[in-house]
Design a protein around this motif. Sequence first.
Motif, PDB file in Angstrom:
ATOM      1  N   UNK A   1       0.074 -24.039 -65.002  1.00 25.02           N
ATOM      2  CA  UNK A   1       0.600 -25.443 -65.222  1.00 25.02           C
ATOM      3  C   UNK A   1       2.132 -25.062 -65.846  1.00 25.02           C
ATOM      4  N   UNK A   2       2.186 -24.042 -66.582  1.00 26.47           N
ATOM      5  CA  UNK A   2       3.648 -23.769 -67.150  1.00 26.47           C
ATOM      6  C   UNK A   2       4.306 -22.951 -66.016  1.00 26.47           C
ATOM      7  N   UNK A   3       3.761 -22.286 -64.966  1.00 28.36           N
ATOM      8  CA  UNK A   3       4.521 -21.719 -64.205  1.00 28.36           C
ATOM      9  C   UNK A   3       5.102 -22.495 -63.230  1.00 28.36           C
ATOM     10  N   UNK A   4       4.059 -23.512 -62.676  1.00 29.53           N
ATOM     11  CA  UNK A   4       4.628 -24.484 -62.090  1.00 29.53           C
ATOM     12  C   UNK A   4       5.715 -25.597 -62.360  1.00 29.53           C
ATOM     13  N   UNK A   5       5.465 -25.693 -63.515  1.00 27.85           N
ATOM     14  CA  UNK A   5       6.706 -26.578 -64.300  1.00 27.85           C
ATOM     15  C   UNK A   5       8.027 -25.777 -64.299  1.00 27.85           C
ATOM     16  N   UNK A   6       8.061 -24.222 -64.494  1.00 26.66           N
ATOM     17  CA  UNK A   6       9.254 -23.598 -64.652  1.00 26.66           C
ATOM     18  C   UNK A   6       9.816 -23.675 -63.193  1.00 26.66           C
ATOM     19  N   UNK A   7       8.939 -23.505 -62.067  1.00 26.65           N
ATOM     20  CA  UNK A   7       9.189 -23.361 -60.704  1.00 26.65           C
ATOM     21  C   UNK A   7      10.059 -24.673 -60.325  1.00 26.65           C
ATOM     22  N   UNK A   8       9.472 -25.749 -60.730  1.00 25.21           N
ATOM     23  CA  UNK A   8       9.843 -26.939 -60.381  1.00 25.21           C
ATOM     24  C   UNK A   8      11.359 -27.351 -61.111  1.00 25.21           C
ATOM     25  N   UNK A   9      11.510 -27.022 -62.319  1.00 26.19           N
ATOM     26  CA  UNK A   9      12.605 -27.241 -62.957  1.00 26.19           C
ATOM     27  C   UNK A   9      13.635 -26.240 -62.512  1.00 26.19           C
TER      28      UNK A   9
ATOM     29  N   UNK B   1      15.508 -16.614 -59.654  1.00 27.14           N
ATOM     30  CA  UNK B   1      14.537 -16.800 -60.579  1.00 27.14           C
ATOM     31  C   UNK B   1      13.530 -17.947 -60.249  1.00 27.14           C
ATOM     32  N   UNK B   2      14.219 -19.174 -59.341  1.00 30.73           N
ATOM     33  CA  UNK B   2      13.160 -19.827 -58.583  1.00 30.73           C
ATOM     34  C   UNK B   2      12.015 -19.369 -57.685  1.00 30.73           C
ATOM     35  N   UNK B   3      12.716 -18.223 -57.141  1.00 29.69           N
ATOM     36  CA  UNK B   3      11.670 -17.755 -56.126  1.00 29.69           C
ATOM     37  C   UNK B   3      10.641 -16.674 -56.919  1.00 29.69           C
TER      38      UNK B   3
END
Length: 301
Positions: A150-158, A179-181
């Motif tokens: 969940x943290x990784x998905x939040x960071x990816x979306x942000x 960083x997004x990739x």
Amino acid sequence: MSLKYQTGVRFNHHLGPQETLSFMGEGVGAALFAIALFTDQPLLAGPGILFVIGAVFALLGHLGNPQRAWRAITRIGTSWVSRGTLFISIFIGVATLSLVAGYLGMTALQQPLAVAALVVAVPVMGYAGMLLRSMRAVRLWRGPFVPLAFVAHSLATALILAWALIPLLGGAAAWLQPAAMVALVASALLSVLHLLRAERSEGVRASFERLFSGDLRTGFLVGGCVCGIVVPLVVTAVLSAFAGGIVMVLMLAVALCRLYGDFAYRNAVVIAGAYEPVMPDWPMRSSTPPAAPVACSTAAH
């Protein structure tokens, strides 16, 4: 598919899309605020705070009596709901004050407030996963990989949102694209690890059936995997081959695609959770069996 399965398994019907929106808003908003500090783009901090505030309203709308929501903070020592309420409240207050101080030119006050908000943003991002993990009757949500995913998905979306919005704000941050990739790949790997390391039980098998061949298949595979991971990753990787206004259109399209994919993934994981009877962990050490009743022993002879 029926909401019941074998051996007393019941699918989750207490948490749904409204709670998923709340989970997503909290994590993405806190991550977006943190990214705003590292990119020196205060205009990104505002949307980050608004994401978290919107998450709070989404959750309040689900409560039977929102006026009593303050009671959620009264069990900090034992409840992740109370801890999350505390973290989110502190984050909104401190982050808002830091933003106001920055606009007023109060740099000496803005910087320590921003650092404090950044520190609190970390547990806000991890709150949703820890809340799900604390529900021991749902084996699909156990283990360390749900909070990490969940943290990784939040960071990816942000990161995707920041990457798409910063050019519109007149700024630039070349590190956001790689960083997004990396965050997209990390979120995919952690999600796979979560499924591979999930406990094997009747409830988890029922959850997998819904995710991969049942009513949640489209949302999980097409929404969460294709729209949320594959499309943003591919477009972000090949974007340098395009030029002109089409680049901005693609970046915004990727951001919207990622937002939908993030929601679809979390919503599928939340809805697929199946409650199972929680059996007590009896000690495995040997014990002396109770002596047979005297009458029974005499009758045996």
